[in-house]
Design a protein around this motif. Structure first.
Motif, PDB file in Angstrom:
ATOM      1  N   GLY A  96     -12.174   8.968  26.550  1.00  0.00           N
ATOM      2  CA  GLY A  96     -12.280   9.758  27.765  1.00  0.00           C
ATOM      3  C   GLY A  96     -11.671   9.080  28.978  1.00  0.00           C
ATOM      4  O   GLY A  96     -11.395   7.878  28.991  1.00  0.00           O
ATOM      5  N   MET A  97     -11.472   9.891  30.003  1.00  0.00           N
ATOM      6  CA  MET A  97     -10.810   9.428  31.219  1.00  0.00           C
ATOM      7  C   MET A  97     -11.611   8.343  31.935  1.00  0.00           C
ATOM      8  O   MET A  97     -11.050   7.373  32.453  1.00  0.00           O
ATOM      9  CB  MET A  97     -10.608  10.626  32.155  1.00  0.00           C
ATOM     10  CG  MET A  97      -9.859  10.315  33.426  1.00  0.00           C
ATOM     11  SD  MET A  97      -8.135   9.918  33.105  1.00  0.00           S
ATOM     12  CE  MET A  97      -7.404  10.328  34.686  1.00  0.00           C
ATOM     13  N   ALA A  98     -12.930   8.487  31.972  1.00  0.00           N
ATOM     14  CA  ALA A  98     -13.753   7.508  32.684  1.00  0.00           C
ATOM     15  C   ALA A  98     -13.587   6.117  32.086  1.00  0.00           C
ATOM     16  O   ALA A  98     -13.457   5.124  32.806  1.00  0.00           O
ATOM     17  CB  ALA A  98     -15.221   7.927  32.654  1.00  0.00           C
ATOM     18  N   ALA A  99     -13.582   6.031  30.764  1.00  0.00           N
ATOM     19  CA  ALA A  99     -13.406   4.736  30.106  1.00  0.00           C
ATOM     20  C   ALA A  99     -12.020   4.172  30.390  1.00  0.00           C
ATOM     21  O   ALA A  99     -11.854   2.969  30.614  1.00  0.00           O
ATOM     22  CB  ALA A  99     -13.620   4.873  28.598  1.00  0.00           C
ATOM     23  N   ALA A 100     -11.003   5.041  30.396  1.00  0.00           N
ATOM     24  CA  ALA A 100      -9.643   4.582  30.671  1.00  0.00           C
ATOM     25  C   ALA A 100      -9.522   4.041  32.091  1.00  0.00           C
ATOM     26  O   ALA A 100      -8.850   3.034  32.333  1.00  0.00           O
ATOM     27  CB  ALA A 100      -8.651   5.722  30.450  1.00  0.00           C
TER      28      ALA A 100
END
Length: 233
Positions: A96-100
């Motif tokens: 997901g974007m948050a982890a990236a």
């Protein structure tokens, strides 16, 4: 890399590829992956200086001048910087974007910034597919960690309504703008707790909390322990 392409190494690469979810090569490493037969019939890339020789050596590979290429379970990258792009793409698509965003922040990776600019709390990097309004909103948030803006104010400065901003955040990151903003401030606070000897009351003020008590409660909910206890180890 040809000097390292022993039968044992190539056999090991083939075994690893069968067992792994993904495999690949970075820059000159693509030669070894190709020698192992893992790129046959696939698209791939390598460093631009080697592209012509690589194409001649492996006619069964569709060689592309891209920064990185993912073809099924096999990835290839043309160099060090493209590998960061590849890494962030894999993290974003799988976690997901948050982890990236969190990973990019650790590496202070953001090609939109000059060397003399302040290091951002969140590095967007070359995360393909993110909404530019999301980037603008996050930049506003990180610029106002000490005196947080309201979400309405962030939305207005980003040129959207609060409802639209919430939709963008939920779609891209999977949480509301308010939740992300709080997480951003707490991440900044945690770094100050761990890496400095600044008083907790001052950390609270620097990260937008009305009091040390309010900061401690929010910190404990987020990280499972009070900031004072974390600092003591």
């Amino acid at each position: 890399p040809q000097n390292y392409a022993t039968s044992a190494l190539l056999a090991g690469l083939r075994r690893a590829a069968r067992a792994a979810r993904a495999c690949g090569g970075v820059e000159a490493g693509t030669w070894l992956v190709a020698r192992a037969g893992l790129l046959e019939g696939r698209s791939a890339t390598t460093h631009w200086e080697d592209m012509e020789d690589f194409s001649a050596a492996f006619p069964g590979v569709d060689v592309r001048p891209d920064r990185y290429v993912i073809d099924g379970p096999v990835f290839t990258s043309g160099g060090a910087s493209p590998t960061f792009d590849l890494m962030l793409h894999l993290v974003r698509t799988r976690l997901g974007m948050a982890a990236a965003l969190d990973v990019a922040s650790v590496f202070i990776y953001d090609q939109t910034r000059a060397a003399t600019d302040a290091q951002p709390l969140v590095s967007l990097g070359r995360l393909d597919g993110y909404d530019p309004r999301l980037a603008q909103a996050i930049r506003l948030m990180e610029a106002h960690v000490d005196e947080p803006l309201t979400i309405d104010a962030v939305a207005k400065r980003a040129g959207v309504t609060a409802r639209t901003l919430e939709s963008i955040f939920r779609k891209s990151i999977g949480e509301t703008p308010g939740a992300y903003y709080l997480r951003l401030r707490l991440a900044a606070a945690r770094r100050l707790v761990v890496d400095t000897r600044i008083a907790m009351a001052d950390i609270a003020g620097r990260t937008g909390f009305s009091s040390a008590a309010a900061f401690s409660r929010a910190f404990s909910r987020a990280f499972g322990e009070a900031p004072v206890r974390l600092r003591r180890g």
